[in-house]
Enzyme design. Sequence first.
Site, PDB file in Angstrom:
ATOM      1  CG  ASP A  17      -6.775 -55.555-101.206  1.00 31.04           C
ATOM      2  OD1 ASP A  17      -7.872 -55.775-100.654  1.00 31.04           O
ATOM      3  OD2 ASP A  17      -5.758 -56.226-100.976  1.00 31.04           O
TER       4      ASP A  17
ATOM      5  CE1 TYR B 118     -10.010 -61.446 -96.224  1.00 29.31           C
ATOM      6  CE2 TYR B 118     -10.745 -61.774 -98.488  1.00 29.31           C
ATOM      7  CZ  TYR B 118      -9.763 -61.880 -97.515  1.00 29.31           C
ATOM      8  OH  TYR B 118      -8.538 -62.409 -97.830  1.00 29.31           O
TER       9      TYR B 118
ATOM     10  NE  ARG C 289       3.684 -58.150 -97.928  1.00 24.63           N
ATOM     11  CZ  ARG C 289       3.239 -58.843 -96.880  1.00 24.63           C
ATOM     12  NH1 ARG C 289       3.665 -58.558 -95.666  1.00 24.63           N
ATOM     13  NH2 ARG C 289       2.355 -59.811 -97.031  1.00 24.63           N
TER      14      ARG C 289
ATOM     15  NE  ARG D 206       2.196 -50.035 -99.498  1.00 22.05           N
ATOM     16  CZ  ARG D 206       1.909 -50.848 -98.488  1.00 22.05           C
ATOM     17  NH1 ARG D 206       1.945 -52.149 -98.648  1.00 22.05           N
ATOM     18  NH2 ARG D 206       1.578 -50.369 -97.322  1.00 22.05           N
TER      19      ARG D 206
END
Length: 369
Positions: free
Chosen positions: A87, A165, A42, A51
């Site tokens: 990812d 996670y 970013r 994006r």
Amino acid sequence: MEGGERLLPKGFPKLKNDTFLRAARGEETEHTPVWCMRQAGRYLPEFRETRAAQDFFATCRSPKLCCELTLQPLRRFPLDAAIIFSDILVVPQALGMEVVMVPGKGPTFTEPLKEVEDLLKLRQKVDVTAELGYVFQAITLTRHSLEGRVPLIGFSGAPWTLMSYMIEGGGSTTMSKAKSWLYRHPEASHQLLRLLADVIIDYLVGQVAAGAQALQLFESHAGHLGPEQFQDFALPYIRDIAQAVKSKLKEEALPLVPMIIFAKDAHYALRDLANASYEVVGLDWTIRPQEARAQTGKDVTLQGNLDPCALYAPKEKIGELVKKMLEGFGTQRYIANLGHGLYPDMSPEHVGAFVEAVHAHSRHINKHS
């Protein structure tokens, strides 16, 4: 790719810059190679534009967009490697879990694992081509699109990081829910870690078959474990993944690509990681280069480890810090990187200053040594 003809993972253009691969294998290099974790990110205005209005995981599932995002930093900077845009949480998705990207919060699991019985909800056998074929397609398309400029790195999260996670349901400062499983449900924890490791092995082999020229395993949450827990619940799977991937690559007559292990904050395990069958050990910024060399020995390449926040410094200061880092590690058997990923508010100009400083100072040191 989408709506067009799918490229095959063969007939790739000849590699023009193999400095990164040579350093990974411990061969001599004219300059120290450099790339950045989250180099497709970013902080680049063109990344934000590409994006915009696109769901994060929908982007991950688009080979065309992943290819474009992977190539963007290479158009700006003379980096020595590309890393595929994807990812680590695509692996839990492949196991049947739903993960959404919540603005301002980050990745969120709609139904995290709470009880041991929840393991039964996960796919026990995963066909990685069916579930993660979009990553393989992205790698093949990107490898062709790179036109041999630099090697392409594939990656995966490591089992403990993914497990944390899946139980926490997202990011956490303590990982207390996930760690409680290690103490309360050690057998179920091993069952989950084994399941993840088996999927990761097939996933990484599939990435090489698709065209990846190196692989990085991210154990991003290693620092939440103490030495004993790391020995029991992380290291055996880290080691097994490297050995099994290498064995399967041989069996399938695929290239034996260099493998990198990046276990953040795992200083206590550097000796073990150096002997875990990886060619490269990645380091975060909280360890001195000389200390890392002393612990890992002469048979592995080191990667890292500038504090990402150093890129907020003036360009001259970035150059000084890079020079000091290169003097600490030495210019050989070394890949320059940051100690973690680039942050969204960083200046692309300062990223460029970092890359150029690595090349300039390492060339100077090599010339005068």
